[in-house]
Design a protein around this motif. Structure first.
Motif, mmCIF file in Angstrom:
data_model
loop_
_atom_site.group_PDB
_atom_site.id
_atom_site.type_symbol
_atom_site.label_atom_id
_atom_site.label_comp_id
_atom_site.label_asym_id
_atom_site.label_seq_id
_atom_site.Cartn_x
_atom_site.Cartn_y
_atom_site.Cartn_z
ATOM 1 N N SER A 296 0.918 8.709 -0.889
ATOM 2 C CA SER A 296 0.283 9.916 -0.321
ATOM 3 C C SER A 296 -0.317 10.821 -1.392
ATOM 4 O O SER A 296 -1.297 11.522 -1.138
ATOM 5 N N SER A 297 0.260 10.812 -2.589
ATOM 6 C CA SER A 297 -0.257 11.671 -3.660
ATOM 7 C C SER A 297 -1.294 10.969 -4.523
ATOM 8 O O SER A 297 -1.849 11.577 -5.432
ATOM 9 N N SER A 298 -1.558 9.689 -4.243
ATOM 10 C CA SER A 298 -2.527 8.924 -5.045
ATOM 11 C C SER A 298 -3.894 9.027 -4.384
ATOM 12 O O SER A 298 -4.345 8.117 -3.677
ATOM 13 N N LYS A 299 -4.577 10.132 -4.630
ATOM 14 C CA LYS A 299 -5.841 10.407 -3.957
ATOM 15 C C LYS A 299 -6.977 9.527 -4.458
ATOM 16 O O LYS A 299 -8.001 9.374 -3.785
ATOM 17 N N LYS A 300 -6.795 8.954 -5.653
ATOM 18 C CA LYS A 300 -7.861 8.146 -6.236
ATOM 19 C C LYS A 300 -7.679 6.644 -5.962
ATOM 20 O O LYS A 300 -8.464 5.825 -6.444
ATOM 21 N N LEU A 301 -6.667 6.280 -5.214
ATOM 22 C CA LEU A 301 -6.315 4.881 -5.006
ATOM 23 C C LEU A 301 -7.445 4.108 -4.320
ATOM 24 O O LEU A 301 -7.988 4.557 -3.307
ATOM 25 N N GLU A 302 -7.805 2.963 -4.907
ATOM 26 C CA GLU A 302 -8.879 2.134 -4.367
ATOM 27 C C GLU A 302 -8.428 0.705 -4.060
ATOM 28 O O GLU A 302 -8.944 0.099 -3.118
ATOM 29 N N VAL A 303 -7.501 0.173 -4.858
ATOM 30 C CA VAL A 303 -7.094 -1.233 -4.704
ATOM 31 C C VAL A 303 -5.578 -1.318 -4.644
ATOM 32 O O VAL A 303 -4.879 -0.794 -5.523
ATOM 33 N N VAL A 304 -5.036 -1.978 -3.592
ATOM 34 C CA VAL A 304 -3.607 -2.236 -3.448
ATOM 35 C C VAL A 304 -3.442 -3.716 -3.128
ATOM 36 O O VAL A 304 -4.061 -4.228 -2.189
ATOM 37 N N ALA A 305 -2.610 -4.396 -3.914
ATOM 38 C CA ALA A 305 -2.370 -5.820 -3.695
ATOM 39 C C ALA A 305 -0.884 -6.106 -3.779
ATOM 40 O O ALA A 305 -0.287 -6.024 -4.852
ATOM 41 N N PHE A 306 -0.262 -6.428 -2.632
ATOM 42 C CA PHE A 306 1.133 -6.846 -2.560
ATOM 43 C C PHE A 306 1.151 -8.207 -1.852
ATOM 44 O O PHE A 306 0.970 -8.282 -0.639
ATOM 45 N N ILE A 307 1.367 -9.272 -2.606
ATOM 46 C CA ILE A 307 1.514 -10.610 -2.031
ATOM 47 C C ILE A 307 2.922 -11.086 -2.341
ATOM 48 O O ILE A 307 3.260 -11.317 -3.503
ATOM 49 N N SER A 308 3.735 -11.195 -1.324
ATOM 50 C CA SER A 308 5.134 -11.573 -1.514
ATOM 51 C C SER A 308 5.285 -13.087 -1.431
ATOM 52 O O SER A 308 4.760 -13.731 -0.519
ATOM 53 N N ASP A 309 6.017 -13.661 -2.378
ATOM 54 C CA ASP A 309 6.268 -15.100 -2.367
ATOM 55 C C ASP A 309 7.567 -15.463 -1.665
ATOM 56 O O ASP A 309 7.697 -16.552 -1.115
#
Length: 726
Positions: free
Chosen positions: A61-74
């Motif tokens: 919520s505080s990451s206003k500049k966030l553009e890319v999120v990648a969570f791939i669980s194995d």
């Protein structure tokens, strides 16, 4: 290879913009307190680690500049919760969101994150492998007009596909495979996705025909419609109007027609999958001008007839050819050039004659020639199969001896030679196949003893059939640049596994089963049944601790059942029936906890059966029938104390039987009985003159009959001899 738990010390990095710890071995939970302090974060990739537990997306919520999120669980133990808490409004503008295999919203209902309504700048979205359900999220396509790549594969979305689209000229890759979508493929699909290059609608429940409008998707490179309920004929537009089409998968549907008999222009196609349909007709010979790029052709499980055209063997780039289970016949074509196959499966057809001599074996890894009508011996040039993993030539009319050079194929995992006419003994050189997992020599004319050195076949030490996850490294549009990193790369699983899975037939638990793909790295068996093998069963076979199936039935084996078979800890099926085995059924076998099928019927076994406990409590009397000297449950023969004690068979496995008798006493008894009878007969004649006279008359009559018989026979023989010389 970094490991350990997620470190709290990162929470001091308030200026951190790019945070990538992907493809390591980090464990534990992702701490929300750490993420909340990364206020300058633009790019985060925690994929391919061993994180577990709950992670709330509101931590960003505080990451206003966030553009890319990648969570791939194995490991599938990470739970990402995206449902907005009260009062939370996302301030970021994502451009790439990858949440794959993350049990998305499992705790509060598996739904598509609603905050995506506001992510109008989103270009890439991957929420595959999450069990998301409900109707297809039409609003996702409608609101996010900037989307270029969407992957929602392997979820539980349902509904009619015709309602799912809105105009999107930016879409390049669209994958909704592995869901519960129904209905027809929209006839005007080219209006919705005019510039799509990758379209995957496989593994759903689509029905109806393929609309010819698919041929208007001029940018299309990859089209996968496999594993649906589609029917009808394949539109010619797929072969004539798509100049960029590289991969076409139509497998496992209900298509029909003579799709390959036409003169089609499909030179550009690299991989063509037409398997498991109802296609008929011959393969056109005029297609020889269109083999420039063809690397894979799979037409298995159809109704193709006729001969294989020569252009298939001349195709310089054709490395994988699968025509299994059709009605093709004749001899395998040999053209002017030999294709360098790595995978060749022509099994379950009507090919005849000797095994073709024109095959290029330099790169061949999987060779399937089974269930045909090939004759003659195994060619000598097969010694060049140095890279071979699978060699399947079963169910043919091959003859001669099993070549010794097969033992030199050190990479061989599967050797199937069953149901041919191979004779002589089993070459000891096969013991050199230490990596082999399946060996089937059943149904031949093999004789001699079983080589004890087969214990050297310890099984594979590494996997070759397992489909490992492959990754595509591609640059996401350069949303973020800096002096330290020119652009970022997300490593994510390929959308489609393109390799063909190997498949063999092997008999286990009295059933001929097909084993395909990953299981071939696990399955292990030895089948020498239905031959003429003699001698004792080598005790050394008890050292094959990895084996799941051992079948030595229908031979002429003798001697006891080795006690060392109790070491076969993984054995599931043990068949020793229809031999001449003797002695007891070793009680030690009752410790085989995985044993599901046990058959020792029709031998010469004797004594008390092992106690009915664990797996042995599941075996019925059919497992022991044809052994009249066996007793104890589940047989009706009860073991009495006398019968049990009268069996002096030694526990060391000797072949001494309880019914063996003293032959000197036997002959003495017979002689005494004969002497007493003759003495009584002489005494009767001496005391009774009438019987004495009758006896002498009988003797005299016999003498006259013998005399006249010999006289008459000699006279006739003389007359015959005289007439022949006259």
């Amino acid at each position: 290879m970094f490991d350990g738990k997620f470190l709290e010390c990162f929470n001091t990095q308030s200026s951190l913009e790019l945070f990538d710890i992907s493809s390591n071995l980090f464990t534990g939970k992702i701490l929300p307190s750490v993420i909340a302090n990364l206020t300058s974060l633009k790019y985060i990739d925690f994929s391919h680690n061993k994180f577990e537990g709950l992670f709330s997306f509101s931590s960003f919520s505080s990451s206003k500049k966030l553009e890319v999120v990648a969570f791939i669980s194995d490991n599938g133990k990470l739970v990402v919760e995206t449902k907005e808490p009260i009062g939370w409004t996302p301030m970021f503008r994502l451009k790439s969101l990858v949440l794959s295999n993350c049990n998305l919203n499992r705790l509060k209902g598996s739904v598509v994150p609603r905050f995506l309504l506001h992510q109008t700048e989103l270009k890439e979205l991957d929420m595959s492998h999450n069990s998301l359900g409900g109707e297809f999220p039409n609003w996702l396509i409608k609101n996010n007009t900037m989307l270029e790549e969407v992957s929602l594969r392997n979820n539980s979305f349902g509904g009619n596909f015709s309602l799912a689209f809105y105009m999107n000229r930016n879409m390049r890759k669209f994958d909704i495979s592995g869901n519960d979508m129904i209905g027809n493929i929209p006839r005007d699909i080219q209006k919705f996705l005019p510039n799509v290059t990758y379209l995957n609608l496989s593994r759903n429940s689509f029905h109806g025909v393929i609309p010819s409008s698919l041929g208007d998707l001029s940018m299309l490179e990859h089209l996968d419609l496999s594993h649906n309920e589609l029917s009808g004929e394949v539109p010619t537009e797929l072969f004539t109007n798509l100049p960029n089409l590289l991969i076409l998968k139509l497998s496992n549907n209900n298509f029909h027609g003579e799709v390959l008999s036409r003169n089609l222009n499909w030179c550009q196609i690299w991989r063509l999958h037409l398997d498991s349909n109802s296609f008929t007709g011959k393969i056109g010979s005029e297609t020889s001008t269109c083999d420039a790029n063809l690397g894979l052709l799979d037409i298995s499980n159809n109704f193709f007839t006729g001969l294989l055209p020569v252009w298939l063997s001349d195709a310089s780039r054709l490395s994988q050819l699968v025509v299994r289970n059709n009605s093709l016949g004749g001899s395998f074509p040999c053209g002017t050039a030999s294709a360098s196959f790595t995978f060749l499966d022509i099994s379950k057809n009507y090919f005849s004659g000797p095994i073709p001599s024109c095959l290029n074996l330099q790169w061949l890894e999987h060779l399937h020639l089974s269930f045909n009508r090939f004759t003659g011996p195994i060619p000598r040039y097969f010694c060049n199969l140095t890279k071979a993993l699978t060699l399947d030539m079963g169910n043919n009319y091959l003859s001669g001896t099993i070549p010794k050079f097969l033992g030199e194929l050190s990479n061989l995992r599967i050797l199937i030679l069953r149901k041919n006419n191979f004779s002589s003994s089993i070459p000891k050189e096969l013991c050199m196949l230490t990596n082999a997992s399946l060996i089937d020599l059943s149904g031949n004319l093999l004789s001699g003893s079983i080589p004890s050195c087969l214990q050297n076949i310890t099984g594979p030490s590494y996997q070759v059939f397992m489909q490992t996850i492959q990754y595509d490294a591609f640059a996401v549009e350069s949303f973020y640049r800096s002096a330290l990193l020119f652009s970022w790369i997300i490593m994510k699983p390929k959308n489609e596994m393109l390799q063909i899975q190997d498949e063999v037939t092997f008999t286990t638990k009295a059933l001929a089963l097909n084993y395909k793909g990953n299981i071939l790295d696990i399955m292990s068996g030895l089948d020498l049944s239905c031959n003429k093998l003699t001698g004792d069963i080598p005790e050394e076979l008890g050292l094959l601790t990895q084996i799941h199936v051992l079948n030595l039935s229908h031979n002429m084996l003798s001697g006891p059942i080795p006690k060392k078979f109790s070491n076969l800890a993984n054995i599931e099926s043990l068949d020793l029936s229809s031999n001449s085995l003797t002695g007891k059924v070793p009680s030690e076998l009752s410790n085989l906890n995985s044993l599901a099928v046990f058959n020792v019927s029709f031998n010469n076994l004797s004594g008390r059966l092992p106690e009915m406990k664990l797996q042995f409590s599941t075996f019925t009397k059919e497992s022991y029938e044809g052994n009249p000297l066996l007793c104890g449950p589940p047989l009706e023969n009860k073991c009495t104390t006398e019968s049990h004690m009268s069996n002096p068979r030694n526990e060391d496995g000797t072949d001494e039987k309880w019914y063996h008798m003293d032959m000197a006493s036997f002959y003495g008894s017979c002689g005494s009985t004969w002497f007493v009878f003759m003495l009584g007969f002489v005494a009767l004649l001496y005391v009774n003159p009438y019987w004495r006279r009758k006896w002498l008359d009988v003797v005299e009559e016999c003498m006259y009959m013998c005399y006249y018989f010999l006289f008459e026979s000699s006279r006739k023989l003389f007359m015959l001899f005289r007439s022949m010389h006259a």
